[in-house]
Motif scaffolding. Sequence first.
Motif, PDB file in Angstrom:
ATOM      1  N   GLU A 187      -5.362   9.641  -2.862  1.00  0.00           N
ATOM      2  CA  GLU A 187      -4.655   9.478  -4.141  1.00  0.00           C
ATOM      3  C   GLU A 187      -3.783   8.223  -4.118  1.00  0.00           C
ATOM      4  N   ARG A 188      -3.155   7.990  -2.975  1.00  0.00           N
ATOM      5  CA  ARG A 188      -2.278   6.806  -2.887  1.00  0.00           C
ATOM      6  C   ARG A 188      -3.083   5.513  -2.911  1.00  0.00           C
ATOM      7  N   GLU A 230      -4.069  13.289  -0.042  1.00  0.00           N
ATOM      8  CA  GLU A 230      -2.866  12.504  -0.375  1.00  0.00           C
ATOM      9  C   GLU A 230      -3.102  11.013  -0.154  1.00  0.00           C
ATOM     10  N   GLY A 277      -2.566   2.750  -5.683  1.00  0.00           N
ATOM     11  CA  GLY A 277      -2.252   1.367  -5.289  1.00  0.00           C
ATOM     12  C   GLY A 277      -3.192   0.381  -5.953  1.00  0.00           C
ATOM     13  N   ASN A 319       0.845  -1.194   0.000  1.00  0.00           N
ATOM     14  CA  ASN A 319       0.000   0.000   0.000  1.00  0.00           C
ATOM     15  C   ASN A 319       0.889   1.257   0.000  1.00  0.00           C
ATOM     16  N   PRO A 320       0.783   2.099  -1.050  1.00  0.00           N
ATOM     17  CA  PRO A 320       1.668   3.277  -1.116  1.00  0.00           C
ATOM     18  C   PRO A 320       1.462   4.251   0.046  1.00  0.00           C
ATOM     19  N   GLN A 321       0.387   4.080   0.815  1.00  0.00           N
ATOM     20  CA  GLN A 321       0.181   4.962   1.980  1.00  0.00           C
ATOM     21  C   GLN A 321       1.180   4.674   3.093  1.00  0.00           C
TER      22      GLN A 321
END
Length: 583
Positions: free
Chosen positions: A234-235, A231, A239, A207-209
Amino acid sequence: MPKLKILPMNIEVDVEENTVLADAIKAVIPEFPTPCGGLGFCGRCRVRVIVDGLSEPSGNERVLLGGSRFRLSCQAKVIGDTVVEILKPHEEHKITVSGIEPTIEFRDPIIRAIEVRLNGVFEAPLSKVLLEEAGGTIHVDGAVLKLANVKSKNVRVLVDWSGRIIGLRENRSRNLGLAVDLGTTKIAGYLVDLETGESLGESYVINPQIDFGDDVVTRIMRALEPKGLIELRERAIAGIESVALKTCSREGLNPKDIVASVIVGNNVMTNILLGLPVETLAKHPYQPILASPVLLRGKTVGFNLLENTLIYMPPGVAGFVGSDAVADIVLVWKLGLNGKILILDVGTNTEIVLIEDWRRILVTSAPAGPAVEGAHISIGARVVDRAFRKARVSSRGEIILEPSIENPVGLTGSALISLLACLLEKNYIDEGGRIVEGFDVDSTGLKRITVYRSRDGETLSLTQLDVRELQKAKAAIAAGWRTILEKAGTNALDYVVVAGSFGSSINVEHAIRIGLLPDVGRDKVIVVGNAAGIGAKAIMLNGECRRVGEEVSRKAFYLNLAELGEWEKTWVQSLFLRPIKIS
Ligand code: FES
């Protein structure tokens, strides 16, 4: 040493007692298949038992093989002289490497495609066309679609399960579905063919978060900062789209053909994906803004690649127990389990569910923290490449870390759980978690036990602080299930179902030994793997599963651990590394 005979090759070998049967077979037949890595999901390693010198069947064997003469060689251990016969791949269960997959009937899927021959009518009230071509069964509420741009006369109309028109597709294009488990750490995607129900592939991304924090609490805190929610959202979108791209490109498919997606996750993740404020999850009574089902177009959610995809998000329950737990319950229902069932979806936020004969369902969540996944531990490794995934004590009394790898970076969370059990067995630590034997003291006065030394002298050492962190994580999970059992007045369980990608690699005996899982006997523990993702797939392909999911979310009763005074006391008691007996 027990003797093992393998038919039809007629190979006979001596094996060390308690060797896993699959390991013994692979030592002489390296090509013997174990596609799920010995996690007990895929059923490909099954053998027929001719002379039984094997350990008791595990819970996974009970579910997958139902008490037959077959055994899963990755689950059985050789304890006496044994003769087994290797078989051809069986067809009862589909091959999956991330979890147990029951047979999911392709019936009343989330979207279906109806072929329509337009007979030269390129601009017409679609309702009329449909009613003529589809025998009057489709309700379109008088919709008029401009069909002038459709080149082919034969098109397919996509309708959702309630009969609403979702879009038009040319006949050549495929209609794919993507089930997504939007986890705090990982995002897993499962691709299916929405015309046949066939599974096409699966993959995951981190998970890009995760740059903003490891667990749901740090994500909430970030979401409360200016622009934080945008933000994070968006991530989440990036993902999910990257898992769509990854899964499709592996199979040579076009992600633009994904016409429907079922997305599940905990309430923090799903609310963030929809851009909803999460303040209400940060304070009493910790409820999400939205916990009902959502049906939207991808574009409305904010997707680019999936802008034309129909997005269905099943309802969550309450607090931090979201639609991922609902999907877990759907999978357990589909497996046909009955009686008193405890489900633990182990991760940084561990969801805990108690099902009592499907009459009453209690749910809660426990903040285990990232240590269970190897984070914040000096020798922990979150990503499994170049990490030890298992630990055991050999018959010579040595601690063995597996698999054998060059330049290891550390141990995964499941290997760390096993390592605690091994250190207890060797009496290097006591049940209070104190390091008492076999340690060095570093320059800061901290005790550390060296658990690995390479040929070049590189070492991996577990410190006293690491043991404490692991104890706290284990105690949070154990206190969660102990509290829910106590509130229900239950002291007997028919099944303990361990879900989650982290949970899937746990050594059940070791987890019972340190009191992470209740001591119910190995045959009652079923490790199902990523149940949330497979449950989401079931919700996509089968209308009954969808209805069960929505009913479960209405029916389940949420317990907030933070509001229960006894929880803290139970947490302190659960810090001890000892089995917790449940009949
Ligand atoms: Fe044994 Fe998959 S390798 S079940």
